[in-house]
Design a protein around this motif. Structure first.
Motif, PDB file in Angstrom:
ATOM      1  N   ASN A   1      25.813  11.275  -8.979  1.00 33.45           N
ATOM      2  CA  ASN A   1      26.378  10.018  -9.481  1.00 33.45           C
ATOM      3  C   ASN A   1      27.743  10.238 -10.123  1.00 33.45           C
ATOM      4  OD1 ASN A   1      24.014   8.649  -8.669  1.00 33.45           O
ATOM      5  ND2 ASN A   1      22.982   9.290 -10.540  1.00 33.45           N
ATOM      6  N   ARG A   2      27.920  11.377 -10.797  1.00 36.04           N
ATOM      7  CA  ARG A   2      29.235  11.700 -11.345  1.00 36.04           C
ATOM      8  C   ARG A   2      30.256  11.878 -10.224  1.00 36.04           C
ATOM      9  NH1 ARG A   2      26.010  14.893 -15.207  1.00 36.04           N
ATOM     10  NH2 ARG A   2      26.069  16.646 -13.746  1.00 36.04           N
TER      11      ARG A   2
ATOM     12  N   GLN B   1      18.444  10.513  -8.843  1.00 38.97           N
ATOM     13  CA  GLN B   1      18.762  11.818  -9.404  1.00 38.97           C
ATOM     14  C   GLN B   1      19.152  12.803  -8.310  1.00 38.97           C
ATOM     15  OE1 GLN B   1      15.051  11.189 -11.083  1.00 38.97           O
ATOM     16  NE2 GLN B   1      13.993  12.861 -10.074  1.00 38.97           N
ATOM     17  N   SER B   2      19.820  13.857  -8.739  1.00 37.91           N
ATOM     18  CA  SER B   2      20.275  14.901  -7.835  1.00 37.91           C
ATOM     19  C   SER B   2      19.114  15.443  -7.001  1.00 37.91           C
ATOM     20  CB  SER B   2      20.905  16.025  -8.667  1.00 37.91           C
ATOM     21  OG  SER B   2      21.381  17.060  -7.855  1.00 37.91           O
ATOM     22  N   PRO B   3      19.359  15.856  -5.749  1.00 32.34           N
ATOM     23  CA  PRO B   3      18.257  16.288  -4.872  1.00 32.34           C
ATOM     24  C   PRO B   3      17.515  17.524  -5.355  1.00 32.34           C
ATOM     25  CG  PRO B   3      20.396  16.742  -3.868  1.00 32.34           C
ATOM     26  CD  PRO B   3      20.657  15.871  -5.044  1.00 32.34           C
ATOM     27  N   ASP B   4      18.075  18.271  -6.315  1.00 28.05           N
ATOM     28  CA  ASP B   4      17.331  19.393  -6.873  1.00 28.05           C
ATOM     29  C   ASP B   4      16.307  18.930  -7.905  1.00 28.05           C
ATOM     30  OD1 ASP B   4      19.289  18.641  -8.622  1.00 28.05           O
ATOM     31  OD2 ASP B   4      20.095  20.637  -8.974  1.00 28.05           O
TER      32      ASP B   4
ATOM     33  N   HIS C   1       3.179  11.661  -8.169  1.00 28.09           N
ATOM     34  CA  HIS C   1       3.481  11.780  -9.597  1.00 28.09           C
ATOM     35  C   HIS C   1       4.818  11.084  -9.837  1.00 28.09           C
ATOM     36  CE1 HIS C   1       0.822  15.150  -8.516  1.00 28.09           C
ATOM     37  NE2 HIS C   1       0.263  14.915  -9.691  1.00 28.09           N
ATOM     38  N   PRO C   2       4.810   9.755  -9.870  1.00 28.93           N
ATOM     39  CA  PRO C   2       6.049   8.970  -9.840  1.00 28.93           C
ATOM     40  C   PRO C   2       7.005   9.228 -11.001  1.00 28.93           C
ATOM     41  CG  PRO C   2       4.149   7.563 -10.320  1.00 28.93           C
ATOM     42  CD  PRO C   2       3.609   8.886  -9.894  1.00 28.93           C
ATOM     43  N   TRP C   3       6.495   9.745 -12.123  1.00 28.42           N
ATOM     44  CA  TRP C   3       7.390  10.019 -13.258  1.00 28.42           C
ATOM     45  C   TRP C   3       8.387  11.135 -12.947  1.00 28.42           C
ATOM     46  CZ3 TRP C   3       2.063  10.430 -13.355  1.00 28.42           C
ATOM     47  CH2 TRP C   3       1.532  11.724 -13.237  1.00 28.42           C
ATOM     48  N   THR C   4       8.179  11.888 -11.848  1.00 27.14           N
ATOM     49  CA  THR C   4       9.172  12.889 -11.456  1.00 27.14           C
ATOM     50  C   THR C   4      10.449  12.230 -10.933  1.00 27.14           C
ATOM     51  OG1 THR C   4       8.183  13.071  -9.240  1.00 27.14           O
ATOM     52  CG2 THR C   4       7.422  14.623 -10.915  1.00 27.14           C
ATOM     53  N   GLY C   5      10.391  10.913 -10.668  1.00 26.01           N
ATOM     54  CA  GLY C   5      11.568  10.156 -10.247  1.00 26.01           C
ATOM     55  C   GLY C   5      11.994   9.187 -11.327  1.00 26.01           C
TER      56      GLY C   5
END
Length: 386
Positions: free
Chosen positions: A208-209, A362-365, A372-376
């Motif tokens: 995003n930056r 978020q960045s692909p890393d 486990h949706p909270w990872t996104g």
């Protein structure tokens, strides 16, 4: 601490169903029985009510979590953890991420409760697991084998405080200082994994930056709110913008000055809480990347109001035809909810808005595990205001 099981955990039908569907975190209220000498942090064999072997995990007994599964229909070993970390590194290498990246993103990399970031040859670990806490030196030794010069722990997060894990930070293994310089598409940042927030830097906002630079023209007036060490603002300044950055942290002030010098640009820094800031004038681009305004589910209503107030405020200062980059890193706020807040802020401020580039993530890393949706957790929008 041993990687061999000390006892058994018998889970109920709901727990069994979750495990069979590939869920890592099994609630304390799903545990029917403990067999043998089982203590917090131990490896345990997990079985259903009929005695059927389901796998192995850490017995946690922390917050609402009873067991963190690590092996489904399989056994846990240090070799298994080593293999998963190597697989995680191989995937990041294919992404061509340069000299810094997230190596382990909890459940998404099959290591629930564990976060590991790399900055050049420095590794920074954050754990929210009693089991990984007890074996953190083993994890550090694997990281040394994977190329880390030094490994540090950042076990001082708000999450650890909320679940009553001890707070501490420091060097675990290796030699040398805790700071380095990273390069993000030609923009340099000083990172100190012990002094900075989280693991030292917000890697999740990398793409995003970089995307911001497409929206910057030379001479633009840019406002970077919650700037931290200047991530968005520095990218704008390198493109020739006049940047004002706002953050209340002493560390942010020190680092944004250092990073501006590293990149041979000038940034006007205002040390203030954004909520108390009276903003005047018009800006071509405004970035708002606040900390999680909904830190827990019971504060969701208040947090949504805070997001609405913030987005209305920035829509009142962006010029006609200007752009807003607005984000939420709260796992308790969905993409659709943030979108609704942005639309409502447009109505309240009397602005006509358009959403560009879809939903920012978020960045692909920082891969997202749909189970486990909270990872996104990170989401955002680019808003054009007329």
């Amino acid at each position: 601490m041993s990687w061999h099981p000390t006892g058994e955990v018998i889970v109920d039908k709901r727990g069994t169903s979750l495990i069979l569907s590939g869920r890592f975190n099994i609630g304390l209220n799903m545990i029917k029985k403990l067999i043998g000498p089982v203590s917090r942090g131990d490896v345990v064999i997990v079985k259903d009510e009929n005695g059927e072997f389901l796998g192995e995990g850490f017995y946690e007994e922390i917050g609402s979590v009873g067991v963190r599964m690590l092996a489904f229909k399989d056994r846990i070993s240090l070799d298994l953890i080593d293999e998963r970390m190597k697989n995680a590194l191989d995937m990041r290498k294919r992404m061509k991420l340069g000299n810094y990246f997230r190596l382990v993103h909890s459940e998404s990399d099959l290591l629930p409760g564990l976060i590991i970031d790399f900055y050049n040859d420095i590794a920074s670990i954050t754990s929210t697991s009693v089991g990984f806490d007890a074996r953190i030196k083993d994890i550090a030794n694997i990281l040394i084998k994977l190329g880390a010069r030094a490994v540090f722990a950042r076990n001082d997060s708000r999450t650890r405080r909320q679940i009553d894990l001890p707070l501490w930070k420091g060097k675990i293994a290796g030699e040398g200082p805790s700071d380095t310089i990273i390069d993000e598409e030609g923009v340099l940042f000083h990172v100190d994994v012990l002094k900075g927030q989280k693991t030292g830097f917000f890697i999740d906002q990398r793409i995003n930056r970089i995307s911001l630079r497409r929206y910057i023209s030379k001479g633009d007036n840019v406002l970077d709110l919650f700037s931290y060490t200047g991530g968005f603002g520095l990218h704008a300044a390198v493109e020739g913008a006049n940047v004002t950055a706002v953050d209340e942290s002493d560390y942010a002030e020190e680092e944004i000055v250092r990073n501006a010098e590293l990149n041979k640009v000038k940034i006007n820094f205002i040390k203030r809480n954004v909520k108390e800031l009276k903003i005047g004038g018009e800006y071509d681009v405004v970035i708002a990347d606040p900390p999680a305004l909904i830190p827990s589910i019971d504060r969701k209503d208040a947090g949504k109001k805070a997001y609405l107030t913030l987005n209305t405020k920035i829509m009142n200062i962006v010029r006609k035809g200007g752009f807003i980059f607005t984000f939420s890193c709260s796992q308790f706020l969905s993409q659709e909810e943030l979108k609704g807040i942005v639309i409502k802020a447009g109505d309240k401020s009397g602005r006509s808005i358009k959403l560009l580039d879809g939903v920012l993530g978020q960045s692909p890393d920082h891969p997202v595990d749909p189970k486990h949706p909270w990872t996104g957790y990170l989401k955002g929008f680019i808003v054009n205001c007329t």
